[in-house]
Design an enzyme around this catalytic site. Structure first.
Site, PDB file in Angstrom:
ATOM      1  N   LYS A 195      -7.887 -67.736  -9.736  1.00  0.00           N
ATOM      2  CA  LYS A 195      -9.239 -67.443 -10.247  1.00  0.00           C
ATOM      3  C   LYS A 195     -10.231 -68.499  -9.794  1.00  0.00           C
ATOM      4  O   LYS A 195     -11.426 -68.206  -9.617  1.00  0.00           O
ATOM      5  CB  LYS A 195      -9.225 -67.314 -11.775  1.00  0.00           C
ATOM      6  CG  LYS A 195      -8.715 -68.550 -12.535  1.00  0.00           C
ATOM      7  CD  LYS A 195      -9.821 -69.469 -12.980  1.00  0.00           C
ATOM      8  CE  LYS A 195      -9.273 -70.690 -13.701  1.00  0.00           C
ATOM      9  NZ  LYS A 195     -10.331 -71.573 -14.219  1.00  0.00           N
ATOM     10  N   GLU A 285     -10.751 -77.418  -8.573  1.00  0.00           N
ATOM     11  CA  GLU A 285      -9.383 -77.250  -8.070  1.00  0.00           C
ATOM     12  C   GLU A 285      -9.290 -76.267  -6.911  1.00  0.00           C
ATOM     13  O   GLU A 285      -8.430 -76.402  -6.033  1.00  0.00           O
ATOM     14  CB  GLU A 285      -8.463 -76.780  -9.201  1.00  0.00           C
ATOM     15  CG  GLU A 285      -8.160 -77.837 -10.248  1.00  0.00           C
ATOM     16  CD  GLU A 285      -7.088 -78.826  -9.781  1.00  0.00           C
ATOM     17  OE1 GLU A 285      -6.725 -78.812  -8.591  1.00  0.00           O
ATOM     18  OE2 GLU A 285      -6.624 -79.609 -10.620  1.00  0.00           O
TER      19      GLU A 285
END
Length: 337
Positions: A195, A285
């Site tokens: 995601k 990330e």
């Protein structure tokens, strides 16, 4: 609380926004929590003033939260790991002989390790030398600042051990934070990792001035990519439309508090990757994990065009203006394929 009414001892490795917020969540759930971090000023401020003004300005931490510079002294009954995913092994390996015999470890990290293509639960178990059933992962629509403000949300705690999942859920359940347990570790982890990559694509499109139709398209097709990869690895199809899947994807792709979304916006507005990382502040990330996610998908023969396009923009010099054309020029096919 333990069965005899004694507060659970918990540790959080990582003093960034999410680590500090989760420490507050566990303290509100009745745990005694110690935060470990590398930044001396941040650790001292948490221990002395009950604040983390660098990452959570204006937030008062519960009295049950303290902090230390000594990572070995921090380990406890429940250890939550909230360090950048690509640094996890370096932080955890020295603790293999310090973990209490019955302690469980919960990964708050969302990524896939570069070079090994391992999920974070695998990195945790291998680095600490513990059985997989002592590891849990936590993922969901969990934007740190909203939770630090005690706005209601839910999350998923996944483990191959129901006992481990229930212990972690008990350690973080409060009036504003609702954990659900799930045995599908693979699916929950992949949702959390991929995601972030989809959020980068949404941010880039919005930085180029594109609207809600584009955002909805990228989110929806992004969920297809997450599901494809998860099913190829044996995940449960029911995980993907749930909190860890669509729930987390929506929050991360739509919120200005999402670092991955924000970094994508900066890229879409013409910043270089290095400048966008600085402007975003903190760890996004998806910047590193997009490559490891794509490596994993390629090794399995799974097609992930959005992920591939993000890798090309971030790491291979593809101009952001070519991103939409690259995706729309793909061969026509049925939606469910």
């Amino acid at each position: 609380m333990t069965a005899d009414g004694v507060p659970l001892r918990a540790a959080v490795l990582g003093s960034g926004s999410w680590g500090t917020t989760f420490a507050a969540v566990m303290a509100d759930a009745g745990c005694d929590v110690t935060v470990w971090g590398r930044a001396a000023a941040t650790v001292e401020e948490i221990a002395r003033d009950g604040r983390n003004s660098r990452y959570l300005p204006g937030i008062e931490l519960p009295a049950g939260v303290t902090a230390t510079h000594d990572v070995r002294a921090a380990v406890a009954d429940v250890v939550a790991v909230a360090v950048p995913s690509q640094r996890a092994r370096d932080v955890l390996a020295p603790l293999a002989d310090a973990l209490p015999p019955r302690a469980v470890v919960v990964s708050l990290m969302k990524g896939v390790e570069l070079g090994t293509d391992q999920r974070m639960s695998e990195v945790v178990a291998q680095s600490l030398g513990i059985a997989p059933d002592r590891v849990a992962v936590l993922s969901g629509p969990n934007l740190a600042r909203e939770i630090a403000l005690r706005q209601p949300t839910a999350t998923v705690v996944a483990s191959t051990s129901d006992e481990t999942a229930r212990l972690v859920a008990r350690a973080c359940a409060s009036s504003y934070f609702r954990p659900y347990t799930n045995p599908d570790v693979v699916g929950v982890e992949l949702c959390g990792a991929v995601k972030n990559v989809i959020a980068l694509a949404v941010g880039i499109s919005q930085g180029r001035g594109m609207g809600f139709n584009t955002m909805a398209t990228v989110i929806t097709r992004g969920l297809v990519e997450i599901t494809r990869l998860g099913l190829a690895l044996g995940a449960d199809a029911e995980t993907f439309p749930g909190l860890a899947g669509m729930g987390d994807l929506m929050a991360t792709c739509a919120s200005p508090d999402s670092r991955n979304h924000t970094l994508g916006v900066h890229l879409g507005r013409g910043m270089t990757l290095d400048a966008a990382v600085v402007a975003t502040g903190g760890t996004a990330e998806g910047v590193k994990s997009c490559r490891s996610v794509l490596e994993l998908a390629t090794s399995l023969g799974v097609e992930m065009p959005i992920t591939s396009a993000v890798v090309r923009v971030l790491h291979e010099g593809l101009p952001v203006d070519d991103l939409a054309g690259l995706l729309l020029a793909r061969p026509h096919r049925a939606e469910g394929v």
